[in-house]
Design an enzyme around this catalytic site. Structure first.
Site, mmCIF file in Angstrom:
data_model
loop_
_atom_site.group_PDB
_atom_site.id
_atom_site.type_symbol
_atom_site.label_atom_id
_atom_site.label_comp_id
_atom_site.label_asym_id
_atom_site.label_seq_id
_atom_site.Cartn_x
_atom_site.Cartn_y
_atom_site.Cartn_z
ATOM 1 N N LEU A 1 31.832 -8.511 20.675
ATOM 2 C CA LEU A 1 31.799 -7.101 21.093
ATOM 3 C C LEU A 1 31.007 -6.264 20.082
ATOM 4 C CD1 LEU A 1 32.923 -4.873 23.026
ATOM 5 C CD2 LEU A 1 34.929 -4.734 21.531
ATOM 6 N N GLU B 1 28.592 -4.696 17.177
ATOM 7 C CA GLU B 1 27.146 -4.756 16.926
ATOM 8 C C GLU B 1 26.867 -4.112 15.572
ATOM 9 O OE1 GLU B 1 25.025 -3.079 20.244
ATOM 10 O OE2 GLU B 1 25.708 -4.718 21.562
ATOM 11 N N TRP C 1 29.294 -9.627 13.059
ATOM 12 C CA TRP C 1 30.675 -9.929 12.639
ATOM 13 C C TRP C 1 31.389 -10.859 13.608
ATOM 14 C CZ3 TRP C 1 30.342 -7.788 8.130
ATOM 15 C CH2 TRP C 1 29.880 -6.487 7.959
ATOM 16 N N THR D 1 33.388 -13.797 14.660
ATOM 17 C CA THR D 1 34.238 -14.844 14.076
ATOM 18 C C THR D 1 34.035 -16.166 14.811
ATOM 19 O OG1 THR D 1 35.885 -13.218 13.420
ATOM 20 C CG2 THR D 1 36.650 -15.500 13.616
ATOM 21 N N GLY E 1 45.111 -8.991 21.188
ATOM 22 C CA GLY E 1 44.585 -9.457 19.894
ATOM 23 C C GLY E 1 45.264 -8.767 18.719
ATOM 24 N N ARG F 1 59.051 -17.469 -14.369
ATOM 25 C CA ARG F 1 58.360 -16.834 -15.508
ATOM 26 C C ARG F 1 59.339 -16.071 -16.396
ATOM 27 N NH1 ARG F 1 53.829 -17.099 -18.578
ATOM 28 N NH2 ARG F 1 53.320 -15.054 -19.431
ATOM 29 N N GLU G 1 39.666 -6.004 14.682
ATOM 30 C CA GLU G 1 40.449 -5.711 15.909
ATOM 31 C C GLU G 1 40.866 -4.242 15.943
ATOM 32 O OE1 GLU G 1 42.144 -8.551 18.034
ATOM 33 O OE2 GLU G 1 40.688 -9.908 17.162
ATOM 34 N N THR H 1 40.168 -0.687 13.279
ATOM 35 C CA THR H 1 40.605 -0.279 11.941
ATOM 36 C C THR H 1 41.945 0.468 12.025
ATOM 37 O OG1 THR H 1 39.488 1.840 12.142
ATOM 38 C CG2 THR H 1 38.185 0.028 11.194
ATOM 39 N N GLU I 1 42.396 3.418 11.132
ATOM 40 C CA GLU I 1 42.128 4.772 11.642
ATOM 41 C C GLU I 1 42.130 4.757 13.183
ATOM 42 O OE1 GLU I 1 40.413 3.240 9.249
ATOM 43 O OE2 GLU I 1 40.809 4.509 7.503
HETATM 44 C C1 FAD Z 1 35.682 -10.600 8.852
HETATM 45 C C2 FAD Z 1 35.419 -9.849 10.105
HETATM 46 C C3 FAD Z 1 35.524 -10.505 11.328
HETATM 47 C C4 FAD Z 1 35.271 -9.817 12.509
HETATM 48 N N1 FAD Z 1 35.313 -10.503 13.704
HETATM 49 C C5 FAD Z 1 34.879 -9.885 14.835
HETATM 50 C C6 FAD Z 1 34.748 -10.618 16.057
HETATM 51 O O1 FAD Z 1 35.064 -11.815 16.136
HETATM 52 N N2 FAD Z 1 34.253 -9.977 17.141
HETATM 53 C C7 FAD Z 1 33.887 -8.671 17.111
HETATM 54 O O2 FAD Z 1 33.450 -8.155 18.133
HETATM 55 N N3 FAD Z 1 34.009 -7.937 15.963
HETATM 56 C C8 FAD Z 1 34.484 -8.516 14.839
HETATM 57 N N4 FAD Z 1 34.597 -7.804 13.661
HETATM 58 C C9 FAD Z 1 34.151 -6.407 13.644
HETATM 59 C C10 FAD Z 1 35.283 -5.412 13.451
HETATM 60 O O3 FAD Z 1 36.052 -5.320 14.606
HETATM 61 C C11 FAD Z 1 34.633 -4.086 13.029
HETATM 62 O O4 FAD Z 1 34.154 -4.263 11.705
HETATM 63 C C12 FAD Z 1 35.588 -2.924 13.101
HETATM 64 O O5 FAD Z 1 35.930 -2.647 14.434
HETATM 65 C C13 FAD Z 1 35.018 -1.671 12.435
HETATM 66 O O6 FAD Z 1 33.728 -1.411 12.889
HETATM 67 P P1 FAD Z 1 32.552 -1.125 11.826
HETATM 68 O O7 FAD Z 1 32.583 -2.222 10.824
HETATM 69 O O8 FAD Z 1 31.302 -0.911 12.583
HETATM 70 O O9 FAD Z 1 32.999 0.191 11.112
HETATM 71 P P2 FAD Z 1 32.717 1.689 11.632
HETATM 72 O O10 FAD Z 1 33.068 1.800 13.056
HETATM 73 O O11 FAD Z 1 31.351 2.073 11.212
HETATM 74 O O12 FAD Z 1 33.780 2.495 10.782
HETATM 75 C C14 FAD Z 1 33.583 2.822 9.406
HETATM 76 C C15 FAD Z 1 34.784 3.646 8.960
HETATM 77 O O13 FAD Z 1 34.856 4.858 9.733
HETATM 78 C C16 FAD Z 1 36.126 4.949 10.350
HETATM 79 N N5 FAD Z 1 35.988 5.577 11.669
HETATM 80 C C17 FAD Z 1 35.111 5.277 12.659
HETATM 81 N N6 FAD Z 1 35.330 6.047 13.727
HETATM 82 C C18 FAD Z 1 36.394 6.835 13.438
HETATM 83 C C19 FAD Z 1 37.129 7.825 14.142
HETATM 84 N N7 FAD Z 1 36.823 8.152 15.410
HETATM 85 N N8 FAD Z 1 38.154 8.429 13.517
HETATM 86 C C20 FAD Z 1 38.499 8.090 12.245
HETATM 87 N N9 FAD Z 1 37.847 7.168 11.523
HETATM 88 C C21 FAD Z 1 36.816 6.528 12.115
HETATM 89 C C22 FAD Z 1 36.613 3.512 10.482
HETATM 90 O O14 FAD Z 1 38.019 3.447 10.634
HETATM 91 C C23 FAD Z 1 36.116 2.932 9.184
HETATM 92 O O15 FAD Z 1 37.013 3.251 8.147
HETATM 93 C C24 FAD Z 1 34.909 -8.448 12.461
HETATM 94 C C25 FAD Z 1 34.837 -7.792 11.230
HETATM 95 C C26 FAD Z 1 35.083 -8.470 10.068
HETATM 96 C C27 FAD Z 1 34.961 -7.747 8.751
#
Ligand code: FAD
Length: 383
Positions: free
Chosen positions: A125, A127, A156, A158, A243, A269, A364, A366, A368
């Site tokens: 899902l 990007e 990202w 998995t 999930g 310890r 799955e 954050t 937030e």
């Molecule tokens: C090890 C790992 C495995 C993963 N596996 C998968 C997978 O198998 N399939 C898949 O599809 N994805 C996967 N992901 C992706 C994961 O779901 C995303 O990283 C996550 O949803 C956050 O998206 P982002 O990294 O783009 O962060 P962003 O969306 O850019 O967010 C950055 C920060 O801003 C905050 N933020 C964003 N929008 C808001 C809002 N509206 N209000 C408040 N705060 C906000 C977020 O909470 C975060 O703290 C994986 C990620 C990791 C690290």
């Protein structure tokens, strides 16, 4: 909500606990250090029926339900969080296909996932520029002849290096349609045009590969669409609700491992002439860890129970996920503290647990985003 487990749930829990102790735990530190993909372990998980717990037996699954799945995830994660996340995503993909797939899709993919023949399922899902906000994703699918052609990039993912089946989301409607213009496709590993990038060099869950995908004129037949055209967002959100129970359970398993190690170390310890377990500051940490574990367990079981009972569970799953994942980070941080300087080294598993726990508040959805889901329910603004 029943607090007593059914015979099936207890059996799944015992099976997972036994497998975790015999097969998963002994290799956890080694595969964390080497980032080795635990292929044999995953085959073993399939053999004991833990890769398709929410898929019906006639499709090769165990059909044991969400409570059983949550219990199994807790046991496997207690031994190895990397193995648990791959188990979680494979279960999620199998369940989505069983629920939204046509008969032909179910018969083709569910038994392959359940038996380990597909090795793994991957959920594609996110990007590079769309994580929390999947409604803005940019991968496209356009009709071409009898099928579809997918172009774009995923991030990202998995298990992507080894997956036999990917569920991929792409835009089939105009960009202005946002989340209402997304569809979902089933893609087999090795499909021409699907390129799997190098694994990320991650802080934790190092034995589970996390990769970018490139979709370059990737052609799929018309019957590769999962669910209805432009209704893919619903598939994603429903899969993620389930999930989140899985990740809440993963976090719980990690917390339990951190507590187990902390109790063992604190009794052993010595400082100031007695085991550190006799110092009140250490006892309070252990007491808090145990209390948070029990609270996380109850929230997680409630979400799973609601799911099994066919009740709404979106809010319950988000509450379980946010609480359990944040409790895991606190528990693991305290475990490192209890271990003193040794906790900061690879000689003890405490540092691995902290690195593994850290991602549970990110993927799955954050913390937030979980709070946003919960707040919508509290305010009565959920759609
Ligand atoms: C090890 C790992 C495995 C993963 N596996 C998968 C997978 O198998 N399939 C898949 O599809 N994805 C996967 N992901 C992706 C994961 O779901 C995303 O990283 C996550 O949803 C956050 O998206 P982002 O990294 O783009 O962060 P962003 O969306 O850019 O967010 C950055 C920060 O801003 C905050 N933020 C964003 N929008 C808001 C809002 N509206 N209000 C408040 N705060 C906000 C977020 O909470 C975060 O703290 C994986 C990620 C990791 C690290």
């Amino acid at each position: 909500m029943d607090v007593e487990l059914t015979e099936t749930q207890a059996l799944v829990q015992r099976t997972a606990r036994d497998f975790a102790k015999r097969v998963v735990a002994p290799r956890a530190a080694e595969i964390d250090a080497s980032s080795e993909f635990p292929a044999e372990t995953l085959r073993g998980l399939a053999d004991v029926g833990l890769l398709a717990i929410n898929v019906a037996p006639e499709l090769g699954g165990s059909g044991a339900g969400a409570v059983a799945y949550a219990l199994a995830m807790q046991e496997i994660a207690r031994a190895c969080a990397s193995t648990a996340v791959m188990m979680s995503v494979t279960n999620m993909v199998g369940e989505a296909i069983a629920r939204f797939g046509t008969d032909a899709q179910r018969r083709r993919f569910c038994p392959a996932l359940a038996s380990g023949q597909a090795v793994l399922g991957s959920f594609a899902l996110s990007e590079p520029d769309a994580g929390s906000d999947p409604g803005s994703l940019r991968t496209t699918a356009r009709r071409d002849g009898g099928g579809w052609v997918l172009d774009g990039a995923k991030q990202w993912i998995t298990g992507g290096t080894h997956a036999g089946v990917f569920v991929v989301w792409a835009r089939t409607g105009p960009p202005a349609a946002g989340s209402r213009g997304l569809s979902c496709f089933l893609l087999e590993g090795g499909t021409p045009g699907l390129r799997v990038g190098p694994p990320e060099d991650k802080m934790g869950i190092r034995a589970s590969d996390t990769v970018p995908l490139e979709l370059d004129a990737c052609r799929v037949p018309a019957d590769a669409m999962l669910g209805d055209e432009n209704a893919g967002f619903k598939v994603a959100m429903m899969a993620l609700d389930g999930g989140r129970i899985g990740i809440a359970s993963q976090a719980l398993g990690i917390s339990r491992a951190a507590l187990d190690e902390s109790v063992r170390y604190a009794k052993d310890r010595q400082a100031f002439g007695s085991p550190i377990a006799e110092h009140q500051a250490i006892q309070w940490k252990l007491a808090d860890m145990r209390t948070h574990i029990d609270a996380a367990y109850l929230l997680t079981m409630r979400a799973a129970w609601c799911k099994d009972a066919g009740r709404p569970f979106t809010r319950e799953a988000s509450m379980a996920k946010v609480f359990s994942s944040e409790a895991a980070i606190r528990a693991c941080n305290d475990a490192v503290q209890i271990h003193g300087g040794y906790g900061y080294t690879r000689e003890f598993p405490a540092e691995r647990h902290l690195r593994d726990a850290r991602v549970t508040t990110i993927y799955e959805g954050t913390s937030e985003i979980q709070r946003t889901v919960i707040a919508r329910a509290v305010l009565g603004t959920a759609s």
